[in-house]
Design a protein around this motif. Sequence first.
Motif, PDB file in Angstrom:
ATOM      1  N   UNK A   1       0.704  -1.373   0.003  1.00 23.47           N
ATOM      2  CA  UNK A   1      -0.198   0.137  -0.380  1.00 23.47           C
ATOM      3  C   UNK A   1       0.618   1.329  -0.372  1.00 23.47           C
ATOM      4  N   UNK A   2       0.492   2.103  -0.415  1.00 24.56           N
ATOM      5  CA  UNK A   2       0.984   3.754  -0.652  1.00 24.56           C
ATOM      6  C   UNK A   2       0.439   4.371   0.384  1.00 24.56           C
ATOM      7  N   UNK A   3       0.762   4.803   1.468  1.00 21.62           N
ATOM      8  CA  UNK A   3      -0.532   5.601   2.517  1.00 21.62           C
ATOM      9  C   UNK A   3       1.052   7.188   2.848  1.00 21.62           C
ATOM     10  N   UNK A   4       0.030   8.003   2.380  1.00 23.51           N
ATOM     11  CA  UNK A   4       0.796   9.339   2.870  1.00 23.51           C
ATOM     12  C   UNK A   4       1.753   9.308   2.236  1.00 23.51           C
ATOM     13  N   UNK A   5       2.449   8.965   0.993  1.00 24.94           N
ATOM     14  CA  UNK A   5       3.840   8.792   0.427  1.00 24.94           C
ATOM     15  C   UNK A   5       4.340   7.648   0.588  1.00 24.94           C
ATOM     16  N   UNK A   6       4.165   6.950   1.370  1.00 27.15           N
ATOM     17  CA  UNK A   6       5.028   6.306   2.263  1.00 27.15           C
ATOM     18  C   UNK A   6       4.827   4.456   1.158  1.00 27.15           C
ATOM     19  N   UNK A   7       5.368   3.404   0.802  1.00 27.73           N
ATOM     20  CA  UNK A   7       4.935   1.954   0.386  1.00 27.73           C
ATOM     21  C   UNK A   7       5.602   1.063   2.129  1.00 27.73           C
ATOM     22  N   UNK A   8       4.100   0.664   2.578  1.00 27.48           N
ATOM     23  CA  UNK A   8       3.906  -0.024   3.480  1.00 27.48           C
ATOM     24  C   UNK A   8       4.317  -1.588   2.856  1.00 27.48           C
TER      25      UNK A   8
END
Length: 281
Positions: free
Chosen positions: A5-12
């Motif tokens: 997932x890409x959340x707030x510009x961060x890949x998780x």
Amino acid sequence: MKHYAHVNGTKIEYMDRGHGPVVILIHGTQSSSLEPYHVDRLVLSGFRVIVPSRPGYGETPYSFSATPQQFAGHLQRLMEVMAIDRYHIYGISAGGPTAIELASDNERASSLTLAAAVTSAVDFPYRDYVSRNVAQPAFILAQYAMKYFVFKALQKQPFEATARMIESTSLLALDAVRDEVTPYDIFLLKRVASQMTFGLGAQFDLRQRVAAEALLGVTCPTYIVHSKNDKAVPIRHAYYAKRLISHAQLIILNSPGHLIWIGRHARKSEQQIERFIRFNS
């Protein structure tokens, strides 16, 4: 199966397994979304377990400015994207700070479990030096060398290597540890060795801190479980968390060391955690 997932510009990177009440399990040092401790049994016990890789582990990128508070914010947003309204939080070892930050002032948190968890700062020799950028290459090389040594030892002498791995995080003598080793422990630690993740995640762990305000902000039901024989994360971490989360239930175990998921009575401890989570579902 891994998910991204890409959340707030961060890949998780994360794993999502099972069905039932949602448990977000925050893994410890040298692990990832492939965390082996307790995950399979939680799934078999009727829980949906989501295990995100923390910064620097798996394919979740590391940022020198990353903090447990920041990552917890990303996880909160991930739950919103996944339309998960309520969830339990289960922090293991160095995953404790992120678990605490995720539970703090969070109305969607149904419960918090802290298992052998760091609740202030990681206890590690020369922590401030090793956590610097300049020390990263040598530190990563040392981690890979340790993985190779541990893996080979488990193949050649599985019982003795398992006992010595447990002893390295225990206050008990080696003979006492040997009495605790079961065939399942050997299987589990072989799996741990094969899935060990190294790299910049260890820098994240060494740099993280937990503010007292975060602990004071935890209002959901809380279960703190820790071994009195833990050398890696001293038991003072459990007492510190209990002091600031006054409503928490504190359980002190006699398990052989830091790894409370192994030893003759490990399954009983896991079942107590499962009952706590189910009761608060």
